[in-house]
Design an enzyme around this catalytic site. Structure first.
Site, PDB file in Angstrom:
ATOM      1  N   ASP A 210       0.863  -1.200   0.000  1.00 52.87           N
ATOM      2  CA  ASP A 210       0.000   0.000   0.000  1.00 52.87           C
ATOM      3  C   ASP A 210       0.892   1.240   0.000  1.00 52.87           C
ATOM      4  O   ASP A 210       2.096   1.139   0.184  1.00 52.87           O
ATOM      5  CB  ASP A 210      -0.877   0.016   1.267  1.00 52.87           C
ATOM      6  CG  ASP A 210      -0.010  -0.086   2.525  1.00 52.87           C
ATOM      7  OD1 ASP A 210       0.247  -1.222   2.964  1.00 52.87           O
ATOM      8  OD2 ASP A 210       0.461   0.952   3.025  1.00 52.87           O
ATOM      9  N   ASP A 212       0.677   3.668   2.247  1.00 51.72           N
ATOM     10  CA  ASP A 212       0.477   4.295   3.549  1.00 51.72           C
ATOM     11  C   ASP A 212      -0.561   5.410   3.408  1.00 51.72           C
ATOM     12  O   ASP A 212      -1.524   5.247   2.632  1.00 51.72           O
ATOM     13  CB  ASP A 212       1.807   4.767   4.161  1.00 51.72           C
ATOM     14  CG  ASP A 212       1.708   4.880   5.673  1.00 51.72           C
ATOM     15  OD1 ASP A 212       1.095   4.002   6.295  1.00 51.72           O
ATOM     16  OD2 ASP A 212       2.216   5.859   6.237  1.00 51.72           O
TER      17      ASP A 212
HETATM   18  N1  ADE Z   1       1.192   1.294   5.725  1.00 53.04           N
HETATM   19  C1  ADE Z   1       1.702   0.439   6.602  1.00 53.04           C
HETATM   20  N2  ADE Z   1       2.098   0.879   7.811  1.00 53.04           N
HETATM   21  C2  ADE Z   1       2.645   0.008   8.713  1.00 53.04           C
HETATM   22  N3  ADE Z   1       2.796  -1.296   8.487  1.00 53.04           N
HETATM   23  C3  ADE Z   1       2.411  -1.758   7.306  1.00 53.04           C
HETATM   24  N4  ADE Z   1       2.451  -3.008   6.797  1.00 53.04           N
HETATM   25  C4  ADE Z   1       1.938  -2.960   5.569  1.00 53.04           C
HETATM   26  N5  ADE Z   1       1.555  -1.697   5.245  1.00 53.04           N
HETATM   27  C5  ADE Z   1       1.855  -0.929   6.323  1.00 53.04           C
END
Ligand code: ADE
Ligand SMILES: CSC[C@H]1O[C@H](OP(=O)(O)O)[C@H](O)[C@@H]1O
Length: 287
Positions: A210, A212
């Site tokens: 992703d 974030d």
């Molecule tokens: N955006 C994110 N923040 C923290 N841990 C994660 N693991 C996978 N995506 C994450």
């Protein structure tokens, strides 16, 4: 001096069910640091010995801050592991690192706050170097294997370890970008620190799941993370198998094998015998 490889694999989100080891055998290993996340599974890949440990336990029951990182590393060391590779899901803080890409992480910023981050305590003091926190040959081998399986791979990246379990606010996510972090996750610290104290070379191959939450209108969810990981489980297995097949028949020594040389401050006569016994597997070589 050369010796056989024995690779420890710590599997993260989406990888609790294992990595498809041949001749797999589950073993319950106990540790003076408490309960590890799960029994280990030992077996082979391409003729190389592997020991697998699911970081969050069977069925992903243990949250990032409550993983017993010390017990996990201690147990791998007790099994005779020579090197550790960690597999993780990560959010991206860098436009170029897109969901589905691999990142061979080579630096960390540690923002975790509630975890036991050292094997050493009052009674035996030691300071190891974390300047170069990952093993370059594991990292390159993992990156080559991921590329060989058709993955898009970034060979360098700075991982911001956050405490969680909640994901970051937009302000935090934007701030971490200004700090030079490329990716974010909740587990590589203190794991990498403890591997170094246990003189275990550590490589982290992470998959971006992703972006974030720094991008306007986007926010990470578990659904996004798991969708990407589930699509890529078979790929992750192939990458680890290819990595195994790429290893030279014998393992040559790594400078990390002696990371504790000159690290212990406490005079031999002053070392706490109870702690020394607890440290037998991870640091007995120098104590
Ligand atoms: N955006 C994110 N923040 C923290 N841990 C994660 N693991 C996978 N995506 C994450
Ligand atoms: C399921 S999203 C957050 C979770 O995923 C990552 O875990 P791991 O590094 O074990 O793959 C992240 O660090 C969080 O623990």
């Amino acid at each position: 001096m050369s010796a056989p490889w024995h690779i420890g694999v710590i599997g993260g989100s989406g990888l609790a069910a294992g990595i498809g080891l041949d001749d797999a055998q589950e073993i319950d290993v106990s540790s003076p640091f408490g309960a590890p996340s799960a029994p280990v599974t030992t077996g082979t890949l391409a003729g190389v010995r592997f020991t697998f440990l699911p970081r969050h336990g069977p069925g992903h029951r243990t949250p990032p801050a409550l993983v017993n990182y010390r017990a996990n590393i201690d147990v791998l060391k007790r099994c005779g592991v020579t090197d550790v590779i960690a597999l993780s899901a990560i959010g991206s803080l860098n436009e170029a690192m897109k969901p589905g890409h691999f990142v061979a992480v080579d630096q960390f910023i540690d923002r975790t706050s509630s975890r036991e981050n050292s094997f050493f305590e009052a009674g035996i003091v030691a300071h190891v170097s974390m300047a170069d926190p990952v093993c370059p040959r594991l990292s390159a081998g993992l990156a080559d294997a991921a590329e060989g399986e058709g993955g898009m791979v970034h060979r360098s990246g700075c991982y911001l370890a956050m405490e969680g379990p909640q994901f970051s606010t937009r302000a935090e996510s934007r701030m971490y970008r200004t700090w030079g972090a490329d990716v974010i996750g909740m587990t590589a610290m203190p794991e990498a620190r403890l591997a170094r104290e246990a003189e275990l070379p550590y490589g982290l191959l992470a998959m971006v799941t992703d972006y974030d939450s720094w991008r306007e209108g986007e926010a990470v969810s578990v659904e996004d993370v798991l969708a990407v990981m589930h699509r890529n489980v078979a790929l992750a297995h192939r990458v680890v198998r290819r990595f195994a097949a790429s290893l030279p028949a014998q393992r040559s020594a790594s400078p990390i094998d002696t990371a504790l040389d000159n690290a212990v401050m406490t005079a031999p006569a002053q070392r706490d015998p109870v702690l020394r016994a607890r440290l037998h597997a991870v640091a007995g070589r120098v104590l």
